[in-house]
Structures are given as structure tokens and as C-alpha cells.
Motif scaffolding. Structure first.
Motif, PDB file in Angstrom:
ATOM      1  N   ASP A  31     -93.739  -9.614  79.687  1.00 52.08           N
ATOM      2  CA  ASP A  31     -93.695  -8.657  80.862  1.00 52.08           C
ATOM      3  C   ASP A  31     -93.125  -7.587  80.272  1.00 52.08           C
ATOM      4  N   ALA A  32     -92.297  -7.451  79.329  1.00 50.71           N
ATOM      5  CA  ALA A  32     -91.451  -6.359  79.018  1.00 50.71           C
ATOM      6  C   ALA A  32     -92.263  -5.621  77.686  1.00 50.71           C
ATOM      7  N   ILE A  33     -93.395  -6.086  77.263  1.00 48.56           N
ATOM      8  CA  ILE A  33     -94.277  -5.576  76.345  1.00 48.56           C
ATOM      9  C   ILE A  33     -94.878  -4.250  76.706  1.00 48.56           C
ATOM     10  N   GLU A  34     -94.579  -3.217  76.069  1.00 49.71           N
ATOM     11  CA  GLU A  34     -95.218  -1.854  76.370  1.00 49.71           C
ATOM     12  C   GLU A  34     -96.406  -1.430  75.575  1.00 49.71           C
ATOM     13  N   VAL A  35     -97.320  -1.437  76.115  1.00 49.18           N
ATOM     14  CA  VAL A  35     -98.643  -0.752  75.224  1.00 49.18           C
ATOM     15  C   VAL A  35     -98.285   0.719  75.090  1.00 49.18           C
ATOM     16  N   LYS A  36     -98.084   1.229  73.844  1.00 47.18           N
ATOM     17  CA  LYS A  36     -98.038   2.582  73.458  1.00 47.18           C
ATOM     18  C   LYS A  36     -98.780   3.311  72.585  1.00 47.18           C
ATOM     19  N   GLU A  37     -99.562   2.320  72.000  1.00 48.59           N
ATOM     20  CA  GLU A  37    -100.513   2.576  70.994  1.00 48.59           C
ATOM     21  C   GLU A  37    -101.825   1.975  71.211  1.00 48.59           C
ATOM     22  N   ILE A  38    -102.977   2.958  70.941  1.00 42.81           N
ATOM     23  CA  ILE A  38    -104.378   2.276  71.115  1.00 42.81           C
ATOM     24  C   ILE A  38    -104.825   1.067  70.148  1.00 42.81           C
ATOM     25  N   LYS A  39    -104.051   1.306  68.847  1.00 39.91           N
ATOM     26  CA  LYS A  39    -104.521  -0.124  68.062  1.00 39.91           C
ATOM     27  C   LYS A  39    -103.908  -1.396  68.662  1.00 39.91           C
ATOM     28  N   LEU A  40    -102.744  -1.164  69.136  1.00 40.96           N
ATOM     29  CA  LEU A  40    -102.148  -2.639  69.767  1.00 40.96           C
ATOM     30  C   LEU A  40    -102.882  -2.683  71.010  1.00 40.96           C
ATOM     31  N   ALA A  41    -103.267  -1.878  71.873  1.00 38.07           N
ATOM     32  CA  ALA A  41    -104.159  -2.005  73.231  1.00 38.07           C
ATOM     33  C   ALA A  41    -105.520  -2.650  72.651  1.00 38.07           C
ATOM     34  N   ARG A  42    -106.074  -2.336  71.733  1.00 35.65           N
ATOM     35  CA  ARG A  42    -107.590  -2.948  71.226  1.00 35.65           C
ATOM     36  C   ARG A  42    -107.065  -4.265  70.660  1.00 35.65           C
ATOM     37  N   PHE A  43    -106.150  -4.494  69.965  1.00 33.03           N
ATOM     38  CA  PHE A  43    -105.755  -5.789  69.521  1.00 33.03           C
ATOM     39  C   PHE A  43    -105.441  -6.797  70.692  1.00 33.03           C
ATOM     40  N   ILE A  44    -104.706  -6.309  71.758  1.00 38.98           N
ATOM     41  CA  ILE A  44    -104.555  -7.277  72.632  1.00 38.98           C
ATOM     42  C   ILE A  44    -105.789  -7.665  73.611  1.00 38.98           C
ATOM     43  N   CYS A  45    -106.693  -6.505  73.711  1.00 35.62           N
ATOM     44  CA  CYS A  45    -107.813  -6.810  74.484  1.00 35.62           C
ATOM     45  C   CYS A  45    -108.869  -7.646  73.589  1.00 35.62           C
ATOM     46  N   ARG A  46    -108.652  -7.660  72.390  1.00 34.85           N
ATOM     47  CA  ARG A  46    -109.756  -8.691  71.463  1.00 34.85           C
ATOM     48  C   ARG A  46    -108.971  -9.980  71.435  1.00 34.85           C
ATOM     49  N   LEU A  47    -107.578 -10.044  71.588  1.00 37.67           N
ATOM     50  CA  LEU A  47    -107.057 -11.459  71.551  1.00 37.67           C
ATOM     51  C   LEU A  47    -107.031 -12.045  72.934  1.00 37.67           C
ATOM     52  N   ILE A  48    -106.778 -11.498  74.143  1.00 40.16           N
ATOM     53  CA  ILE A  48    -106.872 -12.342  75.215  1.00 40.16           C
ATOM     54  C   ILE A  48    -108.328 -11.989  75.812  1.00 40.16           C
ATOM     55  N   PRO A  49    -109.041 -13.151  75.901  1.00 37.14           N
ATOM     56  CA  PRO A  49    -110.241 -13.135  76.703  1.00 37.14           C
ATOM     57  C   PRO A  49    -110.310 -12.551  78.041  1.00 37.14           C
ATOM     58  N   ASN A  78    -100.561 -15.812  83.974  1.00 36.29           N
ATOM     59  CA  ASN A  78    -100.442 -14.777  84.839  1.00 36.29           C
ATOM     60  C   ASN A  78     -99.776 -13.617  83.920  1.00 36.29           C
ATOM     61  N   GLU A  79     -98.845 -13.824  82.864  1.00 40.12           N
ATOM     62  CA  GLU A  79     -98.305 -12.881  82.119  1.00 40.12           C
ATOM     63  C   GLU A  79     -99.301 -12.415  81.048  1.00 40.12           C
ATOM     64  N   PHE A  80    -100.206 -13.344  80.668  1.00 41.99           N
ATOM     65  CA  PHE A  80    -101.241 -12.941  79.776  1.00 41.99           C
ATOM     66  C   PHE A  80    -102.306 -12.131  80.258  1.00 41.99           C
ATOM     67  N   VAL A  81    -102.639 -12.419  81.456  1.00 48.32           N
ATOM     68  CA  VAL A  81    -103.523 -11.502  82.275  1.00 48.32           C
ATOM     69  C   VAL A  81    -103.150 -10.021  82.713  1.00 48.32           C
ATOM     70  N   GLY A  82    -101.776  -9.955  82.859  1.00 52.58           N
ATOM     71  CA  GLY A  82    -100.987  -8.865  83.001  1.00 52.58           C
ATOM     72  C   GLY A  82    -100.927  -7.951  81.947  1.00 52.58           C
ATOM     73  N   LEU A  83    -100.519  -8.609  80.792  1.00 52.95           N
ATOM     74  CA  LEU A  83    -100.567  -7.915  79.513  1.00 52.95           C
ATOM     75  C   LEU A  83    -102.122  -7.277  79.044  1.00 52.95           C
TER      76      LEU A  83
END
Length: 97
Positions: A31-49, A78-83
Motif C-alpha cells: 500500500d505504501a508503494i508510490e508510482v512516480k515513474e512511467i517505466k515502473l507504472a508500465r511494469f506493474i501493469c504488465r506484471l499484474i493482470p 486487494n493490495e495488488f488490485v490497488g497497486l
């Protein structure tokens, strides 16, 4: 020593038994992970279906068996969906089309 938020303590008291959540530190970390970079955001979206990959319909001759999605059995669902939602929101706000 474990630290608990007030909501966690209240929910434990409501159940009349003390409930020790061993995954609470991992929940806090996710819950504390802050998405502050486009590369990280893309990686998370590819990693979590976006949908549960385990849901299937299996056809055997004329009989169709439906295997329901089992993702809700994951204690950190719920935490993965929130991330993933935070990552998608970041991409929506900051990525140029």
C-alpha cells in the motif's frame, strides 16, 4: 513488535478473538508503494493482470465445466488490485498519447 492501525484493532475486537495478521507488514509495504515513474507504472501493469488468469471454461464433449476465478483466494488480492489501479491512474495522468 507488530504495529496495528486503529481500523485493524477495531476489526480484531469485533471478531471477539484476537486475530494476528501475519501478512500485515507486506500489506503495508504494498500500500505504501508510490508510482512516480512511467517505466515502473508500465511494469506493474504488465506484471499484474487485469482479470484473473485462472478462470476457464473447459468443454468435454457436450458438457461445459466452468472453473471460477480463484484470485479472491489470494490474501493480498486487494493490495495488488490497488497497486495496479494506482499505476494505471499514474499512466493516465502522465503518459502522452
Amino acid at each position: 513488535m507488530f504495529t496495528y492501525t486503529q481500523n485493524h484493532l477495531n476489526s480484531s475486537i469485533r471478531h471477539s478473538k484476537f486475530h494476528l495478521d501475519l501478512l500485515f507488514p507486506i500489506r503495508q509495504w504494498l500500500d505504501a508503494i508510490e508510482v512516480k515513474e512511467i517505466k515502473l507504472a508500465r511494469f506493474i501493469c504488465r506484471l499484474i493482470p487485469a482479470s484473473c488468469p485462472f478462470e476457464r471454461s473447459v468443454k468435454l464433449w457436450k458438457l461445459t465445466l466452468h472453473i471460477p476465478p480463484l484470485c479472491k483466494l489470494n490474501p493480498l488480492y486487494n493490495e495488488f488490485v490497488g497497486l495496479r489501479f494506482r499505476a494505471l491512474s499514474y499512466l493516465g495522468e502522465n503518459e502522452k498519447l
